[in-house]
Design a protein around this motif. Structure first.
Motif, PDB file in Angstrom:
ATOM      1  N   GLU A  69      28.342  47.188  40.933  1.00  0.00           N
ATOM      2  CA  GLU A  69      29.491  48.026  41.300  1.00  0.00           C
ATOM      3  C   GLU A  69      30.051  47.567  42.627  1.00  0.00           C
TER       4      GLU A  69
ATOM      5  N   GLY B 291      31.557  49.721  44.785  1.00  0.00           N
ATOM      6  CA  GLY B 291      31.301  50.773  45.767  1.00  0.00           C
ATOM      7  C   GLY B 291      32.529  51.133  46.588  1.00  0.00           C
ATOM      8  N   ILE B 292      33.700  51.034  45.979  1.00  0.00           N
ATOM      9  CA  ILE B 292      34.925  51.384  46.717  1.00  0.00           C
ATOM     10  C   ILE B 292      35.495  52.705  46.195  1.00  0.00           C
ATOM     11  N   PRO B 293      36.282  53.398  47.020  1.00  0.00           N
ATOM     12  CA  PRO B 293      36.882  54.643  46.553  1.00  0.00           C
ATOM     13  C   PRO B 293      37.737  54.398  45.308  1.00  0.00           C
ATOM     14  N   GLY B 294      37.606  55.283  44.349  1.00  0.00           N
ATOM     15  CA  GLY B 294      38.417  55.205  43.130  1.00  0.00           C
ATOM     16  C   GLY B 294      37.674  54.588  41.955  1.00  0.00           C
ATOM     17  N   GLU B 295      36.665  53.778  42.256  1.00  0.00           N
ATOM     18  CA  GLU B 295      35.968  53.049  41.184  1.00  0.00           C
ATOM     19  C   GLU B 295      35.365  54.000  40.150  1.00  0.00           C
ATOM     20  N   LYS B 296      34.676  55.031  40.622  1.00  0.00           N
ATOM     21  CA  LYS B 296      34.040  55.969  39.692  1.00  0.00           C
ATOM     22  C   LYS B 296      35.032  57.026  39.236  1.00  0.00           C
ATOM     23  N   GLU B 297      35.894  57.484  40.150  1.00  0.00           N
ATOM     24  CA  GLU B 297      36.820  58.580  39.848  1.00  0.00           C
ATOM     25  C   GLU B 297      37.750  58.242  38.692  1.00  0.00           C
TER      26      GLU B 297
ATOM     27  N   THR C 120      40.054  47.046  48.359  1.00  0.00           N
ATOM     28  CA  THR C 120      39.340  48.012  49.195  1.00  0.00           C
ATOM     29  C   THR C 120      39.464  49.438  48.669  1.00  0.00           C
ATOM     30  N   ARG C 121      40.393  49.659  47.736  1.00  0.00           N
ATOM     31  CA  ARG C 121      40.588  51.020  47.229  1.00  0.00           C
ATOM     32  C   ARG C 121      41.343  50.969  45.901  1.00  0.00           C
TER      33      ARG C 121
ATOM     34  N   MET D  99      43.736  53.424  43.705  1.00  0.00           N
ATOM     35  CA  MET D  99      44.473  54.653  44.009  1.00  0.00           C
ATOM     36  C   MET D  99      45.242  55.176  42.808  1.00  0.00           C
TER      37      MET D  99
ATOM     38  N   GLU E  45      44.528  48.638  46.622  1.00  0.00           N
ATOM     39  CA  GLU E  45      44.780  48.200  47.997  1.00  0.00           C
ATOM     40  C   GLU E  45      44.035  46.886  48.193  1.00  0.00           C
TER      41      GLU E  45
END
Ligand SMILES: Cc1cc2nc3c(=O)[nH]c(=O)nc-3n(C[C@H](O)[C@H](O)[C@H](O)COP(=O)(O)OP(=O)(O)OC[C@H]3O[C@@H](n4cnc5c(N)ncnc54)[C@H](O)[C@@H]3O)c2cc1C
Length: 308
Positions: free
Chosen positions: A115, A117-123, A202-203, A205, A214
């Motif tokens: 993984e 491990g960046i924001p959004g990956e799991k969401e 990095t993200r 979105m 991003e």
């Protein structure tokens, strides 16, 4: 007391179990998932490199495996979670409270996708995260997408998606794609694919679904946003060895170290398949090493009994 407990019911574990049964060993297979087959469930491409057999995908190959598994006589427990394990004592405690004991063990727990491990990956799982170019090509047809990674799997998926997506942005942190030449050479002339090397996402979105990523380029001052409707991550795999790492010799990436007999650093504990094969993971390799481990165990147990 079982002769062998096999942990994992992917191609390696199933092949080991099949052979253990053939060799007359009392065998129990423990699988944490509700179903057998391991990574075969994620193989949406045709399997054309398993000698003698060609199937449309991993699921079809698993059907063939299952026929033999169903006809064999070993115990198989799916949905079984191991709480703790003592490899030297060959003792396993299950989350259900049960304790199991064996003379030998085969670890065949395979690998899982790494993984980011960046924001959004799991969401955004199921909301724009692409699991497979081969499977999801039609679903994302006409949409701009981003593929993260630079190895064979990433580039092959980018090429597949480019057949139906107007733009595919391939983001790779290294200076050069690592994919084999056959894939990498097809990227540059493909006008739908843009490659950002020395760059990281990095993200991810969006509001309810993926709308942008991003991207931070090396030496770039500020990250920038790229509008995409789908993101596929292929940055390699990691071995499922957390349960064993403190007790058995592993390499710097956590893969179990074995000798030519699939023997680990702990007596009568063997490993087979991807979990001990960082360089050349294949279905044939998994089936082959599963068989090797089973045959070595049978030989040792027979020798033991004949030695008294
Ligand atoms: C997209 C994709 C395409 C591929 N295409 C090909 C191809 O064309 N040809 C080819 O040869 N190979 C291909 N492969 C690789 C092939 O699928 C693997 O090499 C093979 O599945 C490895 O088998 P394995 O049994 O070692 O591990 P896995 O298939 O990973 O199975 C491991 C099993 O162990 C279980 N497990 C893990 N931890 C535990 C635990 N603690 N307790 C109990 N059970 C546990 C898992 O749930 C899983 O069922 C592909 C892989 C992928 C992802």
């Amino acid at each position: 007391m079982h002769d062998v407990i096999i942990i994992g019911a992917g191609p390696a574990g199933l092949s080991a179990a099949f052979w253990c049964d053939e060799l007359g060993l009392d065998t129990l297979v423990l699988e944490q998932a509700e179903h057998i087959g391991g990574q075969l469930h994620r193989v949406y491409n045709p399997v054309e490199n398993y000698l003698g057999v060609k199937t449309r995908n991993g699921a079809e190959l698993l059907e063939l495996f299952s026929r033999d598994v169903d006809a064999a006589d070993f115990d198989l427990w799916t949905g079984t979670v191991i709480d703790s394990i003592d490899l030297r004592a060959k003792r396993i405690s299950l989350r259900s409270g049960e304790t199991l004991q064996a003379i030998s063990m085969i670890i065949a727990t395979g690998v899982r996708p790494r993984e980011l491990g960046i924001p959004g990956e799991k969401e955004f799982a199921g909301k724009g995260m692409i699991e497979s170019g081969a499977r999801d090509r039609e679903l994302f047809a006409g949409k701009d997408v981003c593929v993260i990674g630079g190895g064979d799997a990433a580039v092959e998926n980018a090429l597949l998606l480019a057949e139906s997506c107007p733009t595919v942005t391939l983001v790779h942190r290294g200076r050069k794609l690592r994919a084999r030449r056959e894939f990498a050479e097809r990227v540059q002339p493909n006008h739908r694919i843009t490659v950002f090397t020395e760059s990281v996402v990095t993200r991810i979105m969006g509001d309810t679904e993926v709308e942008a990523v991003e991207i931070q380029r090396k030496g770039g001052l500020k990250p920038f946003q790229l509008a995409v409707r789908g993101v596929l991550i292929r940055i390699g795999v990691e071995p499922n060895t957390e349960l064993f790492r403190e007790q058995v010799r592993v390499d710097e990436h956590g893969y179990i170290v074995v000798n030519g007999e699939c023997q680990t650093s702990v007596p009568m504990v063997f490993a087979a398949g991807d979990v001990s094969n960082p360089l050349a993971p294949t279905i044939s390799g998994a089936a082959g090493t599963g068989a090797t481990a089973a045959k070595v165990i049978a030989a040792r147990l027979n020798r033991k009994s004949s030695d008294g």
